[in-house]
Design a protein around this motif. Sequence first.
Motif, PDB file in Angstrom:
ATOM      1  N   TYR A   1       0.829  -1.208   0.000  1.00  0.00           N
ATOM      2  CA  TYR A   1       0.000   0.000   0.000  1.00  0.00           C
ATOM      3  C   TYR A   1       0.860   1.253   0.000  1.00  0.00           C
ATOM      4  O   TYR A   1       0.645   2.170  -0.791  1.00  0.00           O
ATOM      5  CB  TYR A   1      -0.940   0.015   1.220  1.00  0.00           C
ATOM      6  CG  TYR A   1      -2.199  -0.800   1.028  1.00  0.00           C
ATOM      7  CD1 TYR A   1      -3.206  -0.348   0.179  1.00  0.00           C
ATOM      8  CD2 TYR A   1      -2.390  -1.994   1.694  1.00  0.00           C
ATOM      9  CE1 TYR A   1      -4.373  -1.082  -0.007  1.00  0.00           C
ATOM     10  CE2 TYR A   1      -3.540  -2.739   1.525  1.00  0.00           C
ATOM     11  CZ  TYR A   1      -4.541  -2.284   0.677  1.00  0.00           C
ATOM     12  OH  TYR A   1      -5.683  -3.013   0.493  1.00  0.00           O
ATOM     13  N   SER A   2       1.861   1.266   0.864  1.00  0.00           N
ATOM     14  CA  SER A   2       2.622   2.514   0.996  1.00  0.00           C
ATOM     15  C   SER A   2       3.424   2.793  -0.270  1.00  0.00           C
ATOM     16  O   SER A   2       3.462   3.925  -0.757  1.00  0.00           O
ATOM     17  CB  SER A   2       3.527   2.457   2.225  1.00  0.00           C
ATOM     18  OG  SER A   2       4.436   1.387   2.092  1.00  0.00           O
ATOM     19  N   ALA A   3       4.046   1.760  -0.850  1.00  0.00           N
ATOM     20  CA  ALA A   3       4.834   1.983  -2.064  1.00  0.00           C
ATOM     21  C   ALA A   3       3.932   2.471  -3.191  1.00  0.00           C
ATOM     22  O   ALA A   3       4.257   3.417  -3.915  1.00  0.00           O
ATOM     23  CB  ALA A   3       5.543   0.692  -2.470  1.00  0.00           C
ATOM     24  N   THR A   4       2.776   1.821  -3.333  1.00  0.00           N
ATOM     25  CA  THR A   4       1.884   2.200  -4.425  1.00  0.00           C
ATOM     26  C   THR A   4       1.391   3.631  -4.236  1.00  0.00           C
ATOM     27  O   THR A   4       1.392   4.434  -5.168  1.00  0.00           O
ATOM     28  CB  THR A   4       0.693   1.229  -4.488  1.00  0.00           C
ATOM     29  OG1 THR A   4       1.203  -0.098  -4.540  1.00  0.00           O
ATOM     30  CG2 THR A   4      -0.146   1.477  -5.724  1.00  0.00           C
ATOM     31  N   ARG A   5       1.001   3.936  -2.991  1.00  0.00           N
ATOM     32  CA  ARG A   5       0.468   5.285  -2.754  1.00  0.00           C
ATOM     33  C   ARG A   5       1.512   6.356  -2.990  1.00  0.00           C
ATOM     34  O   ARG A   5       1.223   7.389  -3.576  1.00  0.00           O
ATOM     35  CB  ARG A   5      -0.075   5.393  -1.329  1.00  0.00           C
ATOM     36  CG  ARG A   5      -1.413   4.676  -1.185  1.00  0.00           C
ATOM     37  CD  ARG A   5      -2.293   5.313  -0.121  1.00  0.00           C
ATOM     38  NE  ARG A   5      -3.626   4.734  -0.167  1.00  0.00           N
ATOM     39  CZ  ARG A   5      -4.058   3.781   0.664  1.00  0.00           C
ATOM     40  NH1 ARG A   5      -3.271   3.325   1.619  1.00  0.00           N
ATOM     41  NH2 ARG A   5      -5.278   3.315   0.540  1.00  0.00           N
ATOM     42  N   THR A   6       2.746   6.102  -2.573  1.00  0.00           N
ATOM     43  CA  THR A   6       3.758   7.150  -2.734  1.00  0.00           C
ATOM     44  C   THR A   6       4.166   7.315  -4.194  1.00  0.00           C
ATOM     45  O   THR A   6       4.544   8.401  -4.612  1.00  0.00           O
ATOM     46  CB  THR A   6       5.019   6.863  -1.886  1.00  0.00           C
ATOM     47  OG1 THR A   6       5.410   5.523  -2.132  1.00  0.00           O
ATOM     48  CG2 THR A   6       4.779   7.073  -0.417  1.00  0.00           C
ATOM     49  N   GLN A   7       4.075   6.240  -4.963  1.00  0.00           N
ATOM     50  CA  GLN A   7       4.519   6.340  -6.361  1.00  0.00           C
ATOM     51  C   GLN A   7       3.385   6.658  -7.315  1.00  0.00           C
ATOM     52  O   GLN A   7       3.595   6.832  -8.511  1.00  0.00           O
ATOM     53  CB  GLN A   7       5.155   5.006  -6.784  1.00  0.00           C
ATOM     54  CG  GLN A   7       6.451   4.713  -6.054  1.00  0.00           C
ATOM     55  CD  GLN A   7       6.925   3.295  -6.327  1.00  0.00           C
ATOM     56  OE1 GLN A   7       6.372   2.612  -7.147  1.00  0.00           O
ATOM     57  NE2 GLN A   7       7.967   2.895  -5.624  1.00  0.00           N
TER      58      GLN A   7
END
Lengths: 626, 349
Positions: B230-236
């Motif tokens: 979730y965090s990687a997708t949201r930040t990118q």
Amino acid sequence: MKQIKGVNDFVVKFANVNGTGSASANHLFAKAIFRMGIPVSPRNIFPSNIQGLPTWYEVRVSSKGYLGRRGGVDLMLCVNPQTIEDDLASVEPGGYFVHDSTKPLAPHLKRDDVTFLGIPLTEMCMREFKAARLQQLLKNVVYVGALAALLDINFSILKDLLSDQFKGKEKLISPNVHALEMGYQYVTENFKCPLPIRLQQGVNDAPHIRESEHILMNGNTAAALGAIYGGATVAAWYPITPSTSVVDAFSKYAERMRIDPGTGKKNFAILQAEDELAAMGMVVGASWNGARAFTATSGPGLSLMSEFLGLAYFAEVPVVLIDVQRSGPSTGMPTRSQQSDILAAAYASHGDTKHVLLFPATPRECFDMTVQAFDLAEQLQTPVIMMSDLDLSMNDWMSPPLEWDDDYEMNRGKILDAEGLDSIETWGRYLDIDGDGICYRTLPGTHPSKGAFFTRGSSKNEMAVYSEKGEDYVQNVDRLLRKFETAKSYVPKPKVHDPIPVKKPKTDLKLGALFFGTSASPSYEAVEILAAEGYPIDVMRIRAFPFHESLDAFVHDHEMVFVIEQNRDGQMRQLIMNECHIAPDKLASVLNYSGTPITARTIAAQIRKALDTQGSNVVKLHPETA
Amino acid sequence: MSYAKPNFRHPRLPKNALGYTVSDYDGAISTLCAGCGHDSISAAIRNACFLSSIQPHRIAKLSGIGCSSKTPTYFLGKSHGFNSVHGRMPSVATGASVANRDLTYIGISGDGDTASIGMGQFVHLIRRNVNMTYIVANNGCYGLTKGQDSATADLGSLSKYGAANQFEGIDLASLALLQGASFVGRSFSGDKEQLEPMIRAAIAHKGFAFIDVVSPCVTFANHVGSTKSYSATRTQLDAMPLDFVPMREEIRTQFDAGTSQAVTLHDGSVIHLHKARDDYRTDDRMAALASLQESKENAKFLTGLLYLDPNSQDLNQTLNLASRPLNDLGKVELCPGSRVLNSINEGLR
């Protein structure tokens, strides 16, 4: 030298190089005999290759109406230098060897017990025709003309057939007729014609063939017509010899018979899949959605389809699969015939599975059983596999004409429409209301609020709700077994024939023979040969799996039963042992698995040997299984 | 199923044009891990079908095997579903679709189901342009077998056990574009605003509509170092928002028309693309590929409707199928009768 003689009773074999146009000339020869009203059975024995390898065409003529292979060759016509030595060696003593004498035969090619008939085929064609292609193609027609004189074929029938063949290409008729005449003339001038083996129009001792207006057709064409008449709308397939021509023929007939007259649009879909996995997936998807769908394949395709066959069995989706059996994996033997997918088909897939199999023995049965397969698949909601083979499917067989009852209605089995769903009290997809193991199906899109369910493999309960409970699984697979029992009364029953009277029996053993598919014709013939020798053998032709109870009774009523089939391991024998709980000793295998169809002589010899060598009631042809 | 949903429905639930409430599009309660991205996809499908006013029983749901493929149980309980075999849903969908051209087909697959075992069937499904919506719930790992990397896992992405993936990941959106797909979208399970209209557009599209949805696996791929967390997708995330307006519905959109590009689908419905990226056009396949590549190089995760051919010819058209579904034809249309058979016999003598 004592020459073989006889009217309408001999075997002719052509040895050719493939890709030279020989097949159509050889077919012309066989079709002319058929048109003369004489029982004939042609067989193409061909390589997995397009050009340059040896190929043979065997034509059996039998006034008694035996359509299986007899064994042996009475007249060999050899125009292939690659195989000439073996071809000469295969001629029966007293037989005939027709060859191209443009160049003299090598000195070692000699036999004192064979009549050599040399015709300078190449030289004649070089002299007469200019184009190289014509020189090659018409060489085949010249030898057909020669055989017409040697065997007394009605010449006007040959000319009629050429006119039919070249309808629309009339320019080709006259060089072809000329080629026929060249061959005819050469042999009448150089040899005594006809030979002691010859044809005679109307001499036909086979009432079953004489009395009905037989047709000449191959099993794949018949199966394709069965799919058309059975109401198939979706054909999904992947090309594989020898099943390819099923869908080719389906496509040809569908383009003629299944076009919507108003719009010109198609009332069928043919999907050439990326592989057999997908072909079967498409059939499963289309059948799940309520269309009659089928595929045709051969051994390797059957292996690839096994996963989906298991799903269809558990999910209870109708499937029609036409398996045209051939020999083994990979390349090389795909153009050779066998009956070697029996066990692979009967138990295809993982988990506990059993499938309904049908065993046609004639093109007429290929037609009837394909129609029936669609009814059975829907009635039983399960895969139905029709087990044809290369010999039946790609060779032309004399067959009673196809018949159709216009009152036929498709039997769609237990499908609930919207009205049915509204009137039924409790519905569960896998609820066995009638006690026959067959439940009520619904199709997607039927009812706004009832009948929807999630189709799955094995993990479900009677209401089609996800379940991994052991008792739900057991309950379900036990019901599937009950359904398989029900299938016994739905599938075609075995055929039993009156025993042949034997005057002085040489044995008091109660003998029986079981066979199916293309093993049937030569088996009937072998049993007649053996009856004449003093061995009475009762016969039963198996037409379906699961086995009818009369098959159990047949085996129990006989002391020794021969199971005649075309594979190495006696697969049908194993299936009978397994399903009918028969002790191995009671069933003796009679086998041929060379890739060429089994012959009456082989069958008779194997049975004779078994009977001659045994002292007790037990024959152990296969000690390792005893 | 050990849970049952309550039958209680609020009497004032809003209804769609057909009079159905959103709960008519519900399925059973999900048995996936709490927080699984796949459940958001299920909710988006439910909402999309509700909003587009499709009769639930006229939809067929198909899936292969895996966590993703279990989800059709969790939405559209009034629709028939088919949980087929691993990687082979495309062939089942193809057969189903030609058998009855009148239903709406939604296929749910995963990255293992599509990019590995089902790769062969997937590309052939695109090639045939089967009229269906095909959603890949893409988490880069095999959940049901406990977290092995899948073929879409990015090179260097860390598994739960700390090992870096050694192989280049397969980008399904690029693959679909290259293979000639007529509708290609990419989204993120957490981006409901984008995913719902995209699914509605995909359903309205005539032909094969592919949506690659990154859907984090909370159990096996939601840690630091996983590129599909979730965090990687949201930040990118580099999202191109869109709106979907069904045919004949008054055009109401919260964005002003000047900032969006409108694409009309064959049935008259309209997709509005909002120009988050200045000059993105959905009719340029090469540009779509370049954008995907560019965003990857910039460590961005581009989502949105990437390509659309509103005039695509689907399989039913290619096959020239009659307008009446094949599964509805009877003896009259299908069986040529004895007279025709007799003439065939005649030709074989």
